[in-house]
Structures are given as structure tokens and as C-alpha cells.
Enzyme design. Structure first.
Site, PDB file in Angstrom:
ATOM      1  N   ASP A 479      27.239  36.430 -18.920  1.00 32.14           N
ATOM      2  CA  ASP A 479      27.918  35.332 -17.435  1.00 32.14           C
ATOM      3  C   ASP A 479      28.407  34.222 -18.046  1.00 32.14           C
ATOM      4  O   ASP A 479      28.294  33.734 -19.253  1.00 32.14           O
ATOM      5  CB  ASP A 479      26.609  35.397 -16.664  1.00 32.14           C
ATOM      6  CG  ASP A 479      27.267  35.092 -15.258  1.00 32.14           C
ATOM      7  OD1 ASP A 479      28.414  35.247 -14.920  1.00 32.14           O
ATOM      8  OD2 ASP A 479      26.571  34.462 -14.596  1.00 32.14           O
ATOM      9  N   GLU A 482      33.775  32.375 -19.007  1.00 33.20           N
ATOM     10  CA  GLU A 482      35.339  32.044 -19.037  1.00 33.20           C
ATOM     11  C   GLU A 482      35.653  31.082 -20.120  1.00 33.20           C
ATOM     12  O   GLU A 482      36.789  31.227 -20.532  1.00 33.20           O
ATOM     13  CB  GLU A 482      35.975  31.646 -17.640  1.00 33.20           C
ATOM     14  CG  GLU A 482      35.436  32.590 -16.472  1.00 33.20           C
ATOM     15  CD  GLU A 482      34.317  32.977 -16.213  1.00 33.20           C
ATOM     16  OE1 GLU A 482      33.153  32.243 -16.302  1.00 33.20           O
ATOM     17  OE2 GLU A 482      34.028  34.129 -16.039  1.00 33.20           O
ATOM     18  N   ASP A 647      31.054  37.372  -8.350  1.00 33.31           N
ATOM     19  CA  ASP A 647      30.540  36.785  -7.223  1.00 33.31           C
ATOM     20  C   ASP A 647      31.305  37.268  -5.973  1.00 33.31           C
ATOM     21  O   ASP A 647      32.489  36.654  -5.480  1.00 33.31           O
ATOM     22  CB  ASP A 647      30.237  35.365  -7.160  1.00 33.31           C
ATOM     23  CG  ASP A 647      29.427  35.005  -8.448  1.00 33.31           C
ATOM     24  OD1 ASP A 647      28.728  35.861  -9.219  1.00 33.31           O
ATOM     25  OD2 ASP A 647      29.427  33.798  -8.517  1.00 33.31           O
TER      26      ASP A 647
HETATM   27  O1  LIG Z   1      23.248  33.306 -13.140  1.00 37.31           O
HETATM   28  C1  LIG Z   1      23.318  32.879 -11.668  1.00 37.31           C
HETATM   29  C2  LIG Z   1      24.810  33.404 -11.211  1.00 37.31           C
HETATM   30  O2  LIG Z   1      25.772  32.697 -11.924  1.00 37.31           O
HETATM   31  C3  LIG Z   1      27.036  33.238 -11.682  1.00 37.31           C
HETATM   32  O3  LIG Z   1      27.348  32.754 -10.381  1.00 37.31           O
HETATM   33  C4  LIG Z   1      27.528  31.432 -10.006  1.00 37.31           C
HETATM   34  C5  LIG Z   1      28.909  30.777 -10.664  1.00 37.31           C
HETATM   35  O4  LIG Z   1      29.476  31.214 -11.884  1.00 37.31           O
HETATM   36  C6  LIG Z   1      28.902  29.270 -10.203  1.00 37.31           C
HETATM   37  O5  LIG Z   1      30.130  28.915 -10.645  1.00 37.31           O
HETATM   38  C7  LIG Z   1      28.596  29.124  -9.176  1.00 37.31           C
HETATM   39  O6  LIG Z   1      29.665  29.608  -8.130  1.00 37.31           O
HETATM   40  C8  LIG Z   1      29.975  28.820  -7.046  1.00 37.31           C
HETATM   41  C9  LIG Z   1      31.393  28.391  -7.372  1.00 37.31           C
HETATM   42  O7  LIG Z   1      31.733  27.602  -8.439  1.00 37.31           O
HETATM   43  C10 LIG Z   1      32.205  27.380  -6.357  1.00 37.31           C
HETATM   44  O8  LIG Z   1      33.364  27.218  -6.477  1.00 37.31           O
HETATM   45  C11 LIG Z   1      31.959  27.973  -4.796  1.00 37.31           C
HETATM   46  O9  LIG Z   1      32.641  28.987  -4.761  1.00 37.31           O
HETATM   47  O10 LIG Z   1      30.792  28.246  -4.745  1.00 37.31           O
HETATM   48  C12 LIG Z   1      29.993  29.286  -5.541  1.00 37.31           C
HETATM   49  C13 LIG Z   1      28.603  29.620  -5.289  1.00 37.31           C
HETATM   50  O11 LIG Z   1      27.849  28.689  -5.467  1.00 37.31           O
HETATM   51  O12 LIG Z   1      27.417  29.696  -8.731  1.00 37.31           O
HETATM   52  C14 LIG Z   1      27.325  30.971  -8.789  1.00 37.31           C
HETATM   53  C15 LIG Z   1      26.033  31.501  -8.338  1.00 37.31           C
HETATM   54  O13 LIG Z   1      25.872  31.159  -6.993  1.00 37.31           O
HETATM   55  C16 LIG Z   1      27.188  34.734 -11.512  1.00 37.31           C
HETATM   56  O14 LIG Z   1      28.478  35.337 -11.338  1.00 37.31           O
HETATM   57  C17 LIG Z   1      26.115  35.509 -10.720  1.00 37.31           C
HETATM   58  O15 LIG Z   1      26.093  37.022 -10.774  1.00 37.31           O
HETATM   59  C18 LIG Z   1      24.766  34.965 -11.304  1.00 37.31           C
HETATM   60  O16 LIG Z   1      23.951  35.512 -10.285  1.00 37.31           O
END
Ligand SMILES: OC[C@H]1O[C@H](O[C@H]2[C@H](O)[C@@H](O)[C@@H](O[C@H]3[C@H](O)[C@@H](O)[C@@H](O)O[C@@H]3CO)O[C@@H]2CO)[C@H](O)[C@@H](O)[C@@H]1O
Length: 969
Positions: A479, A482, A647
Site C-alpha cells: 500500500d 505511489e 479507496d
Molecule cells: O492503511 C490504511 C489505509 O491506507 C490507505 O488509504 C489511505 C490513503 O492512502 C490516504 O491518503 C488517506 O486518504 C485520504 C486522502 O488522502 C484525502 O485526499 C481524502 O480523500 O481523504 C482520504 C481518506 O482519509 O487515508 C486513507 C485511509 O483512510 C489504503 O488505501 C487503505 O486500503 C488502507 O486501509
């Protein structure tokens, strides 16, 4: 700095799931340059090189194998977004009968050439044999005009022009390359992943390639990069095959186009043209002449980039995950409740919760203690279940002033071996991810392999393994690769007041006020002090290191230093932070060990991590197929890993978008793919989760995953979800031999596993946009409910009037008319599945796990067409080995009231054949025979026209396919 855009999808998507509505687009705001260099965000006002005059071709040399020549800039430089190269080198190579490669680079090869970096990316297309090829025996023709230089590629068999730059000037500058092809009206193109969009891309879209950690942004750049499209064209014919119908009939053809680069790029899809705008590199364009079958065109492409790896059998089982399982007891409880609810579960996944302080290759000793893990592993292994932990790309950067960090080996080992990405000044690039400050392994470093393998080995020990031969987990989940980083640019040099113990955003489940909590703003771990301390450690390292520490700088280009790497003059339509390339990811000015700028390899990091992990797991478990799930991906990732769609949100549009997502990845050579079932972010609900568990059962990769802070969504939590899951999984597990055969055909031939309707019925233009239904293989048509508050679903049944479709559940032929959008009943716990007449489907009695299912007898489902014929096949092996000792291939063929089974290979499935069910039998047979011996146990049902032959075990006790046989009726 640091503001995160809202999620467009949640607000807007329900009104236009195709994503082409103008209201979906982010309105571009002027970008404030941070360095005084003007950036031109011109996506909405196509530049199209109209200020530039292009190039003229000189010194052309033509041979049977291709064309070379020099391209000379016409007139004075236009300096659209950089400095024009005065001379270019053109090299056209007829690589295979179907594939031509057009390479255009600057004369001195100063620009970065991705296709020269075989250490980073490898594919069969580099090794195409051209020995017997010549201009006359390839399926395409390359033509050009010299002044100005423009070229076009024609398919010889039908004269279709596949790629055509006529009338468009080539622009070739150090940080801007523009190449434009004319397109036919209302073109049908597919691919150009990764984004959230309908399967057919339409002609009003800008696809940006810049791997990006963002949750389901409509039409914007996401985790993966695949600059390949397949174009499907239809030609009307003047006759009609439909009796009593005035429908026009069509013929069709398809071709493919790959622009091979890891540099950032926009691809503009517009009504008359498609335009590439690259911010670096060179042109490596591959055109595949294709075929009348889009399946064949897809195979041409997938074989050229690398066939996907064969997955282990168990990976087809159901996977359960959640970010937020606080301890191992919770996971054990899930196991118990799944079992008590009779819902199969094959694999338990751990998100970062299991890690100690969220650090890679560690296990939290309190919440996930070794003794409990030992018990857990013992239990799941004895019941043939599996466990997969997450590993993030960012490795915690140990705080040199904190003695308790001294033992964090994954950092110090990489640091001492100098394996992390660097800043342009040679210092280590420090970003921020879940554990706080983090460094990023340089996955193209020659020594990174051993380091990463060591990390995985240590993780195995941390889980309680006592032996290098025993790895308790069955795969790895990669995970944040990128790679994602929560700072804008390098944390060390830019963010001075942020405490990295918490990401610069509100986490799911946290209260909304205050939004960003920085509890220890003056804590010594703040970045300024941290960075100073770091520098001190680096100096100490310099003083004591036996080998000299390599200081690297960005490589000056031929036209002097690139004016700007993080803010190039042309701003691609990057989704994050107002087009800021350094936002939410490791900055493009970071450098690899050899000085290569990440700018030039930006989109390939996740691919290289997958490749290195694949190699590491192969060494740790020799002979066994590694199972890797990765978020970031690139052309060819399927060779090493499966992909999930990242996500998503627990809403109906996201469930729908999972279908185009899966179909797209299948045509890009990553067949093992699926979405977070029931939705990742936000709260799922009973109806949505029931529908999604049904749909997920027909995804190649079937995993329910959700976010911390969201309500639980294990399928046993709601009565209807549990029932829907049991029913759908019953179908999935009974079809495991069919799924596995599809996996084999994908990995050996480049077939798709889930397939768009037009791949199977290419001459039906009404299917060009169909992505609310899909096929599993070529035999099953799935019509899921994708909307709330309904117990009906519409669907088409493709093919002409001679095509028969049978209902999966009641086995009757479905009444339908060509082109009819038929309304079907779809109660909440039911997903509509149809069987295509003409197919034989191998099945097994379903059990709780895939392993137990493999121990059950086989059944065959024979769906006859109107001529009474059907064909099918089965592949079987031990389910785990890279090179199995034995394999089995079985061809099934039914005609003239006889089904034959012919086996090849020496793998014996051991279990017998129990039943053969034949659909479409017009009348009750007088007798049924197995190899000319009478079968006493059969039943003909006149209402459904099916013949059910049972108790065949006696004839096949040594193994269902150990010998060839026939069944006649
Ligand atoms: O290990 C936990 C999870 O991690 C990944 O998801 C996270 C993602 O990589 C983060 O960037 C962030 O996402 C936020 C995003 O950046 C932001 O722009 C906005 O769209 O809100 C998003 C959600 O907060 O947090 C993510 C986790 O919530 C991975 O893809 C998951 O599968 C993992 O469970």
C-alpha cells in the site's frame, strides 16, 4: 499548502455515473508559481501546437524492417513550454506482424528514455523477433509526409487508418512533447487507466498520468498508469441477419495504441482528436493492428507487455479485511462469527493495525502478541485458511535523537546500505506517512532486493516464525506505493512546524473539531530539529562509512538544467493540490541511486516495488507463486501482482464504477482485480452491502475492506447480507474450477477473466458502452443490481436470435429479443446470472474453503445452443506451484446428443465426476450411457428441458478426468 480537496464523487456522482458531465470537473484555478516560472494550466484551452511549425523529415532510409530518418525543426523554435530540440531521430520498427514501434527522440539522446531502462521495466516487446518480418508481410503500413513530417498507420486488410498525425504539428521540447492523432467520429476507446469513469471513455475527457493516492476522484489521476487504449470501430453492413427485423447489422475491428513512458502526461480525448502532452521523456509509440476480435487485440497487447502471473487457487476464495481490527482477538472473533453464520472465509487481512507504531516489518507485541498469533496461525492453517498483512512503501525514519528507535532495523539497514530515495542535494528524502517521518526504498537500486527480502523475513520472525523456511503469511499487501507522502515535497526541507505523528488531515473516525490536531508542536520531533539531527547522523555516517556516501544531483539536461522539476512549465492536470506535482506523493525532484530523477520514473514506483517483492517472496518460498496485492501499478504489473481499485466509498456509484474498473484492468493484463466490497470510506448499509457482496462474488478478487471509523460491515452483521453472501458464494465456490481455468487462460494467453460484453459480441454497437453487466469468461453473463430501492434490474442478452441464454437458477431458456433491455426480478438476496448456450462449465460441489471444495466431486453444466452443441475446458494443477509437476487440460465437446471429455496432461484431480446437467435437451432420452454403459440414474425435466445425470462416481472413481469418456443420451 497541505489542504486536501473534497471528494467530488460523494457530492456529484449519482447524477451522471459516466463521469462526462461538465459539472464534474474541477474548475482550474490559476496556479501561483513557487519559483517564478509560469506554469500553463491549459487543459481547458488546447494548445495543439498551433504556434509551432513542426518538423520536416530528412535523410530517410527505408528498409524491409522499418524506417529511420532525421526530423529537423521548421522555422524558429516556438518554445511552447520549454526549449525545442532542433533535430530529432525517427526510428520506425516493424516489430511483429501486428505491432509497429515509432520511436522519436532527440538526436543526442539527452532526454530520458524509459525504454532504455531495462533494469527498471522489462517486457516481451523488447525482444520481438524481426528476422522473418518485412514490410510486405506485416498487417499494417506506416506512411508519412516529409514536410511537415506527419505519419499515419493503416491496417492493410481493410484500409482502416489506425493512427494519423496529419494536420497536427509535432512539438518536441525538453519538458513538453505533443503528439496528436486524428480520431474518427464518436470513437469508442477503452483503457488509459487509472481513473473513475465509465468503461467507454468518450470524447470529452482529460486523462492524466501521475500516480496519485486519492480516493475515487471522478475522471482524475489515481494510483496506476496505463497509457494504452483499445479502439473499437463498427461498420454497417447492408443486410440483416435478423429474421423479421429491420436492424442494421455491423462488422467491427479493433486496434491498440500504447505510449510507453513513466513520465507525467495528459492525454486529451476530444471530439476530433486524441492528444498526448508529455512533460518529459521521448516518444515510444506502439500501434497494434488488432483484429476483428477485441479479445485478440487485447491478447496482442498483453503478450507484448508480459502475461499476468498465475495465481494460487486459494486466492479465489473470499477475503475479509478492515482497517481498525484493534487486536488479533477481533480477527479471531470474525473467524468464529463467519463460521457460525456459514459464510465462507478464505483469507484474513491485517491493515496497519498489526504493526508496532505503524512501522513496516514490525508486529505490535501488545495487541497482536506472538503467542496469540501462533494460535491463530495454527488454527487457520489446519482449516486451510490464510492470512495477509499490509506493508507500506514508506519505512519509518528512525529519530536519531530517540534511543528507542535505534533498534528499528529496516531504517538503519537501508540507511547504511544507502538504499533510500534522495533529495537533489544527496541527502535522504524524508516524507511522511502513517508512522511519521518516512524514507522510501529505491526499488531500482541493485541492492534493494536483499534489503526488502530481509525485511519480509524479519516480519515473518516477528509473527512468531522460528525458521527461515516457514513464512506464516500467504502473501503481502503493498500500500501507499505511489509512493504517498503527506508532506508537500520533502518534509525535511519545507514543512517546519508540522508534527508528523499525525497526518495533515483528519483521519476517518476522528472528531471534526479541531480538524488538524498537532499535540506537540514544539516537540523535538518537529521537522526542523529532526532534519538537523538527521544531517548530523548523516555526517557521522560520512565520517565512519567504509564506502563513500554517494551524493547525487539532478542531471543537467542538454539545454542546461531543467528549469524546474517540481513545477514544470506545462502543468499536467494533476488532481492534488492545484496541479502541484509534489503534493501528496514523493516529489518528482527526488533522485534514484544513479541520479535518475523520479520525475522521469514517476509512475513506475509501485511496479518496481511489486517486482522486488515478487522476487523476494519467490526466494523465500521457492517454487511457490507469490501472491501480492498492490495499489499503485503500471503497464506490466500483472506479471507480479494483483490490484485492488483503492479507496472507494460506501455508495452506489462507487459500486457501479467497480465494474468498469475491473473490466479495464482485465484488458490491461491485470486480471486479478476487485474493489473494496461494501465500500471502504463512510458507512455501508444493509442493502448496499448485500448487493455488493453479490457483485463481489463475480469479481476475480473478492475482498470486503473498510476504513477505521466506518461502521463494521462483515457480512454476518445483517440478515440479508449474510443470506446474499451465502447464495452468491455458493455460486462462486461451485464455479472454482471454471475461475481457475480462466486464471490459467489469462496467464497463458492474455485472456480476460471478467469480460466486457462487446468483447464477446463485437458486431453489436449497442454494447459499446455496456458496463452495468459483464461476463465471467465467455460463458456467464452477470446483471447485478446497482441502484438502491429496487428489486428489478434491466439487462440485455446479446447475440442474434440463435443465441440461447439460460437462467442460472431455474435452468430455463430466457426469453429475449435482440437489443431488448429486459427487466428481470432481482430480490435483495439474488443476483441475476445467465449461462450462454454453447458452453460447458466445469464445477465442483462447493464447501467452506477452496481447499475443501477441491476435495469434492466435479459436476458439469452443459448449456446447449440451438444446434445442440457446446464446448468448454478445464485446467487443473496443484494450485500453488510456479512450475507444477503435473498439469491437466480437459476439452469438453457436446454434439449430436453426446458429450465427450478428452484429457491432456498427467495431473489427476483424484475426485470423481458426480453429475452432468444438460440444458436445452428437447425431449426425454430413451437411455443414457457413460462410455456405452447404461446409466440408471438420470432425470429429464420437461418444463425446463434439462437432463440431470447423477451418480457418475462409479464410472469415474479413479478421478473425473483420469480417462477420456463420453456421455450420450
Ligand atoms: O492503511 C490504511 C489505509 O491506507 C490507505 O488509504 C489511505 C490513503 O492512502 C490516504 O491518503 C488517506 O486518504 C485520504 C486522502 O488522502 C484525502 O485526499 C481524502 O480523500 O481523504 C482520504 C481518506 O482519509 O487515508 C486513507 C485511509 O483512510 C489504503 O488505501 C487503505 O486500503 C488502507 O486501509
Amino acid at each position: 499548502m497541505g489542504s486536501f480537496p473534497s471528494i467530488l464523487l460523494a457530492q456529484n456522482s449519482s447524477s451522471s455515473p459516466s463521469g462526462t458531465d461538465a459539472s464534474y470537473r474541477v474548475i482550474p484555478t490559476p496556479y501561483t508559481p513557487q519559483n517564478g516560472i509560469q506554469q500553463n494550466v491549459s487543459v481547458y484551452e488546447p494548445y495543439r501546437g498551433n504556434e509551432c511549425h513542426g518538423y520536416r523529415a530528412k535523410n530517410i532510409s527505408e528498409s524491409q524492417k522499418g524506417i529511420t530518418g532525421i526530423l529537423e525543426l521548421i522555422g524558429s523554435p516556438c518554445n511552447a513550454y520549454g526549449a525545442d530540440y532542433p533535430y530529432l531521430f525517427l526510428n520506425v520498427t516493424y516489430e511483429t506482424e501486428e505491432r509497429v514501434h515509432i520511436s522519436i527522440r532527440d538526436l543526442n539522446s539527452s532526454q530520458f528514455q524509459f525504454s532504455k531502462r531495462h533494469d527498471v521495466w522489462q517486457a516481451p516487446l523488447y525482444y520481438a523477433s524481426t528476422s522473418s518480418l518485412n514490410k510486405s508481410n506485416v498487417f499494417y503500413e506506416f506512411s508519412f509526409n516529409a514536410d511537415p513530417f506527419e505519419f499515419w498507420i493503416t491496417r492493410k486488410t481493410d484500409g482502416e487508418v489506425l493512427f494519423d498525425t496529419r494536420g497536427n504539428h509535432l512539438v518536441f521540447e525538453d519538458q513538453y512533447i505533443e503528439l496528436t492523432t486524428n480520431m474518427v467520429d464518436d470513437y469508442n476507446i477503452y483503457g488509459l487507466a487509472e481513473t473513475i469513469h465509465g468503461f467507454r471513455l468518450g470524447n470529452n475527457l482529460t486523462r492524466t498520468f501521475w500516480n496519485n493516492d486519492e480516493a475515487s476522484p471522478l475522471d482524475r489521476n489515481m494510483y496506476g498508469t496505463h497509457p494504452y487504449y483499445l479502439e473499437q470501430r463498427y461498420k454497417p453492413l447492408n443486410s440483416s441477419n435478423f429474421t423479421n427485423s429491420n436492424q442494421t447489422t455491423y462488422s467491427s475491428s479493433s486496434h491498440g495504441v500504447l505510449m510507453l513512458t513513466a513520465n507525467g502526461m495528459d492525454v486529451l480525448l476530444r471530439p476530433k482528436y486524441l492528444q498526448y502532452r508529455m512533460i518529459g521523456g521521448v516518444i515510444d509509440l506502439y500501434v497494434y493492428s488488432g483484429s476483428s476480435s477485441p479479445k485478440e487485440t487485447t491478447k496482442q497487447y498483453i503478450k507484448s507487455i508480459g502475461l499476468p502471473q498465475m495465481q494460487q487457487y486459494w486466492t479465489l476464495g473470499y477475503h475479509m479485511c478492515r482497517w481498525g481490527y484493534q487486536n488479533i482477538t477481533e480477527i479471531m472473533r470474525v473467524r468464529e462469527r463467519m463460521h457460525n453464520s456459514s459464510i465462507p472465509i478464505e483469507t484474513f487481512w491485517s491493515d496497519v493495525d498489526y504493526m508496532h507504531n505503524l512501522r513496516d516489518f514490525t508486529v505490535d507485541p501488545t495487541s497482536y502478541p506472538r503467542d496469540q498469533f501462533s494460535q491463530f496461525f495454527h488454527e487457520i492453517e489446519s482449516s486451510h485458511q490464510h492470512y495477509i498483512p499490509i506493508v507500506d512503501a514508506g519505512v519509518y525514519a528512525a529519530n536519531p535523537t530517540n534511543r528507542s528507535d535505534d533498534t528499528y532495523g529496516p531504517f538503519y539497514e537501508g540507511f547504511e546500505k544507502d538504499l533510500f530515495l534522495k533529495n537533489p542535494d544527496g541527502s535522504i528524502y524524508i516524507g511522511e506517512v502513517w508512522p511519521g517521518f518516512a524514507v522510501f526504498p529505491d526499488f531500482i537500486h541493485p541492492n534493494v532486493q536483499e534489503y526488502w527480502k530481509h525485511g519480509i523475513q524479519n516480519l515473518s520472525y516477528a509473527f512468531g516464525s522460528n525458521s527461515s523456511n516457514y513464512i506464516p503469511f500467504s502473501g503481502l499487501w503493498l500500500d501507499m506505493n505511489e509512493p504517498s507522502s503527506f508532506c508537500v515535497g520533502s518534509c525535511g526541507s519545507e514543512l517546519v512546524n508540522w508534527n508528523p505523528v499525525h497526518p495533515p488531515m483528519m483521519l476517518p473516525g476522528e472528531s471534526s473539531s479541531p480538524v488538524f490536531v498537532y499535540p506537540n508542536i514544539s516537540n523535538p520531533s518537529n521537522t526542523t530539529e529532526f532534519y538537523s539531527a538527521y544531517t548530523a547522523v548523516l555526517s557521522q555516517y560520512h565520517a565512519t562509512a567504509t564506502t563513500s556516501f554517494q551524493t547525487v544531483h539532478s542531471t543537467p539536461g542538454p539545454l542546461g538544467d531543467k528549469p524546474n522539476i517540481n513545477h514544470p512549465p506545462y502543468a499536467i492536470n494533476q488532481e492534488q493540490g492545484n496541479h502541484d506535482l509534489a503534493n501528496h506523493g514523493v516529489s518528482p525532484n527526488a533522485t534514484h541511486y544513479d541520479g535518475t530523477l523520479r520525475y522521469n520514473l514517476f509512475n513506475v514506483y509501485g511496479y518496481t516495488e511489486g517486482k522486488v517483492t515478487h522476487q523476494a517472496l519467490s526466494e523465500l518460498q521457492p517454487g511457490r507463486r507469490p501472491f501480492i496485492l498492490t495499489r499503485s501499478n503500471f503497464v506490466g504489473t500483472g506479471t507480479y501482482a494483483a490490484v485492488w481499485l483503492g479507496d472507494n466509498h460506501s455508495n452506489w456509484p462507487n459500486m457501479y464504477f467497480s465494474i468498469p474498473g475491473m473490466l479495464t484492468y482485465n484488458m490491461l493484463g491485470i486480471p486479478m482485480v476487485g474493489a473494496d466490497v461494501c465500500g471502504f470510506a463512510d458507512n455501508s448499509n444493509e442493502e448496499l452491502c448485500a448487493r455488493w457482496m453479490e457483485l463481489g462474488a463475480f469479481s476475480p478478487f473478492y475482498r470486503n475492506h473498510n476504513s477505521q471509523g466506518s461502521s463494521l460491515q462483515e457480512p454476518y452483521l445483517w440478515g440479508s447480507v449474510a443470506e446474499a453472501s451465502r447464495r452468491a458464494m455458493n455460486i462462486r465456490y461451485s464455479l472454482l474450477p471454471y475461475w481457475y481455468t480462466l486464471l490459467n487462460q489469462a496467464s497463458s494467453e492474455g485472456n480476460t477473466i471478467v469480460t466486457p460484453l462487446f468483447f464477446e459480441f463485437p458486431d453489436e454497437p449497442h454494447l459499446a458502452e455496456a458496463d452495468r453487466q459483464f461476463m465471467v469468461g465467455d460463458a456467464l453473463l452477470v446483471s447485478p443490481v446497482l441502484d438502491p430501492n429496487t428489486t428489478k434490474v434491466n439487462g440485455v442478452f446479446p447475440g442474434n436470435e440463435s443465441t440461447v441464454w439460460y437462467d442460472w437458477y431455474n435452468h430455463t431458456a430466457i426469453e429475449h429479443k435482440p437489443y431488448e433491455n429486459k427487466t428481470m426480478d432481482a430480490p435483495l438476496e439474488h443476483i441475476n446470472v445467465a449461462i450462454r448456450g454453447s458452453k460447458v462449465i466445469p464445477m465442483q460441489q462447493p464447501a467452506y474453503t477452496t481447499e475443501e471444495t477441491r476435495e469434492n466431486p466435479f459436476n458439469l453444466l452443459v448449456a446447449l445452443d440451438k444446434q445442440g452443441t457446446a464446448r468448454g475446458s478445464l485446467y487443473a494443477d496443484d494450485g500453488v506451484s510456479v512450475t507444477p509437476n503435473a498439469t491437466l487440460w480437459v476439452d469438453f465437446s457436446a454434439k449430436s446428443n453426446e458429450l465427450s471429455s478428452v484429457s491432456f496432461g498427467n495431473y489427476n484431480v483424484r475426485v470423481p465426476l458426480a453429475n452432468v446437467t444438460i440444458l436445452g435437451v428437447s425431449s426425454s432420452p430413451k437411455q443414457v450411457q457413460f462410455n456405452n454403459e447404461a446409466v440408471m440414474s438420470y432425470n429429464y425435466i420437461n418444463e425446463t428441458k434439462e437432463l440431470i445425470i447423477t451418480k457418475l462416481e462409479n464410472f469415474t472413481s479413479i478421478g473425473a478426468f483420469a480417462k477420456n469418456w463420453t456421455v450420450s443420451w
